[in-house]
Design a protein around this motif. Structure first.
Motif, PDB file in Angstrom:
ATOM      1  N   SER A 226       0.689  -1.264   0.119  1.00 56.16           N
ATOM      2  CA  SER A 226      -0.545   0.234  -0.216  1.00 56.16           C
ATOM      3  C   SER A 226       0.505   1.345  -0.073  1.00 56.16           C
ATOM      4  O   SER A 226       2.350   1.199   0.663  1.00 56.16           O
ATOM      5  CB  SER A 226      -1.107  -0.055   1.259  1.00 56.16           C
ATOM      6  OG  SER A 226      -1.643   0.937   1.386  1.00 56.16           O
ATOM      7  N   GLU A 227       0.258   2.707  -0.429  1.00 55.15           N
ATOM      8  CA  GLU A 227       1.284   3.306  -0.727  1.00 55.15           C
ATOM      9  C   GLU A 227       0.448   4.194   0.476  1.00 55.15           C
ATOM     10  O   GLU A 227      -0.283   4.568   1.042  1.00 55.15           O
ATOM     11  CB  GLU A 227       0.368   4.521  -1.508  1.00 55.15           C
ATOM     12  CG  GLU A 227       0.624   3.890  -3.465  1.00 55.15           C
ATOM     13  CD  GLU A 227       0.605   4.744  -4.173  1.00 55.15           C
ATOM     14  OE1 GLU A 227       1.120   6.042  -4.103  1.00 55.15           O
ATOM     15  OE2 GLU A 227       0.595   4.740  -5.158  1.00 55.15           O
TER      16      GLU A 227
ATOM     17  N   THR B 205       6.265   5.317  -1.901  1.00 58.16           N
ATOM     18  CA  THR B 205       7.142   6.274  -0.823  1.00 58.16           C
ATOM     19  C   THR B 205       6.980   5.320   0.626  1.00 58.16           C
ATOM     20  O   THR B 205       6.545   4.441   1.117  1.00 58.16           O
ATOM     21  CB  THR B 205       6.498   7.592  -0.352  1.00 58.16           C
ATOM     22  OG1 THR B 205       5.193   7.097   0.062  1.00 58.16           O
ATOM     23  CG2 THR B 205       6.358   8.386  -1.574  1.00 58.16           C
ATOM     24  N   GLY B 206       8.725   4.837   0.851  1.00 56.52           N
ATOM     25  CA  GLY B 206       8.965   3.831   2.120  1.00 56.52           C
ATOM     26  C   GLY B 206       9.506   3.134   0.926  1.00 56.52           C
ATOM     27  O   GLY B 206      10.735   3.051   2.106  1.00 56.52           O
TER      28      GLY B 206
ATOM     29  N   PHE C 218       3.242  -6.097   5.599  1.00 55.59           N
ATOM     30  CA  PHE C 218       2.624  -4.482   5.098  1.00 55.59           C
ATOM     31  C   PHE C 218       3.384  -3.909   4.928  1.00 55.59           C
ATOM     32  O   PHE C 218       4.732  -3.849   5.498  1.00 55.59           O
ATOM     33  CB  PHE C 218       1.909  -4.058   6.235  1.00 55.59           C
ATOM     34  CG  PHE C 218       1.113  -3.181   6.338  1.00 55.59           C
ATOM     35  CD1 PHE C 218      -0.249  -3.506   6.175  1.00 55.59           C
ATOM     36  CD2 PHE C 218       1.631  -1.678   5.737  1.00 55.59           C
ATOM     37  CE1 PHE C 218      -1.210  -1.931   5.588  1.00 55.59           C
ATOM     38  CE2 PHE C 218       0.557  -1.040   5.408  1.00 55.59           C
ATOM     39  CZ  PHE C 218      -0.690  -0.727   5.440  1.00 55.59           C
ATOM     40  N   TYR C 219       3.395  -3.834   3.054  1.00 58.28           N
ATOM     41  CA  TYR C 219       4.907  -2.691   2.575  1.00 58.28           C
ATOM     42  C   TYR C 219       4.687  -1.809   2.536  1.00 58.28           C
ATOM     43  O   TYR C 219       3.213  -1.957   1.570  1.00 58.28           O
ATOM     44  CB  TYR C 219       4.851  -4.144   1.611  1.00 58.28           C
ATOM     45  CG  TYR C 219       6.035  -3.579   0.349  1.00 58.28           C
ATOM     46  CD1 TYR C 219       7.979  -3.249   0.700  1.00 58.28           C
ATOM     47  CD2 TYR C 219       5.837  -2.788  -0.300  1.00 58.28           C
ATOM     48  CE1 TYR C 219       8.491  -2.833  -0.302  1.00 58.28           C
ATOM     49  CE2 TYR C 219       6.775  -2.132  -1.754  1.00 58.28           C
ATOM     50  CZ  TYR C 219       7.962  -2.350  -1.255  1.00 58.28           C
ATOM     51  OH  TYR C 219       8.929  -2.033  -2.186  1.00 58.28           O
TER      52      TYR C 219
ATOM     53  N   VAL D  90      12.100  -3.545   7.616  1.00 57.61           N
ATOM     54  CA  VAL D  90      13.759  -4.141   5.755  1.00 57.61           C
ATOM     55  C   VAL D  90      13.151  -3.192   4.881  1.00 57.61           C
ATOM     56  O   VAL D  90      11.498  -3.498   4.668  1.00 57.61           O
ATOM     57  CB  VAL D  90      13.098  -5.968   6.022  1.00 57.61           C
ATOM     58  CG1 VAL D  90      13.712  -6.460   4.893  1.00 57.61           C
ATOM     59  CG2 VAL D  90      12.766  -6.369   7.512  1.00 57.61           C
ATOM     60  N   THR D  91      13.834  -2.544   4.133  1.00 60.77           N
ATOM     61  CA  THR D  91      13.850  -1.981   2.832  1.00 60.77           C
ATOM     62  C   THR D  91      13.851  -3.204   1.906  1.00 60.77           C
ATOM     63  O   THR D  91      14.461  -3.887   2.000  1.00 60.77           O
ATOM     64  CB  THR D  91      15.185  -0.401   3.021  1.00 60.77           C
ATOM     65  OG1 THR D  91      16.455  -1.693   2.490  1.00 60.77           O
ATOM     66  CG2 THR D  91      15.144  -0.474   4.722  1.00 60.77           C
ATOM     67  N   LEU D  92      13.499  -2.456   0.381  1.00 62.65           N
ATOM     68  CA  LEU D  92      13.359  -2.599  -0.020  1.00 62.65           C
ATOM     69  C   LEU D  92      14.410  -3.340  -1.473  1.00 62.65           C
ATOM     70  O   LEU D  92      15.267  -4.370  -1.130  1.00 62.65           O
ATOM     71  CB  LEU D  92      12.318  -2.358  -1.794  1.00 62.65           C
ATOM     72  CG  LEU D  92      12.371  -2.725  -3.020  1.00 62.65           C
ATOM     73  CD1 LEU D  92      12.078  -4.138  -3.534  1.00 62.65           C
ATOM     74  CD2 LEU D  92      12.320  -1.760  -3.850  1.00 62.65           C
TER      75      LEU D  92
END
Length: 139
Positions: free
Chosen positions: A8-9, A56-57, A51-52, A96-98
């Motif tokens: 989700s954005e 942005t994020g 939940f990602y 945990v980042t992409l």
DNA sequence: GCCAACGTTGGC
DNA sequence: GCCAACGTTGGC
């Protein structure tokens, strides 16, 4: 129990909004993609997912749980679209980042990496454990 | 804000 | 049933 990932954005619907809904959870409506819908139809009560935050994020921020089985999406009259309800379970201690996911060879086959357009996707048990570990959060 | 990648639509 | 046109998503 199967594992999933919900995108989700955060500007539209972020982790904080999800947490604010408490144990009642919230309908994961608005999905207009057959693959994503089919994934939701396959979910069981108690299944958990990441939940990602997309766009942005670009990071996994917490764990959610399916609290209502697939049902007609209330945001449309089109009977093709179903969705589940999800509730927040706990936030990641460290997100945990992409970028982390993309650089970890163990996660190279994740759908998140291979098909960035799919908004509801399955996650393997192995991937689940690796990412929980990276997030310093118990699975 | 841009644009590549992908999914869907609709004319034929 | 094909495929061009269009719309949307999401990383950069």
């Amino acid at each position: 129990m199967a594992k999933w990932l919900f995108k989700s954005e955060p500007d539209v619907w972020g982790w904080n909004a999800q947490v604010a809904k408490g144990d009642a959870g919230e309908e994961w409506g608005g999905v207009r993609n057959y693959q994503a819908r089919n994934n939701m139809r396959a979910m069981a009560l108690g299944d958990q997912g990441f939940f990602y935050h997309s766009r942005t994020g670009l990071e996994i921020v917490g764990i959610v749980e399916v609290c209502a089985l697939s049902h007609p999406d209330s945001t449309t009259d089109d009977e093709r679209w179903d969705c589940v309800d999800i509730k927040a379970v706990r936030p990641f201690k460290t997100t945990v980042t992409l970028e982390q996911i993309k650089t970890d060879p163990r996660l190279a086959d994740m759908i998140l990496v291979k098909n960035s357009r799919l908004s509801v996707q399955p996650v393997s048990d192995t991937e689940w454990e690796i990412i929980c570990d990276l997030g310093n959060t118990k699975p």
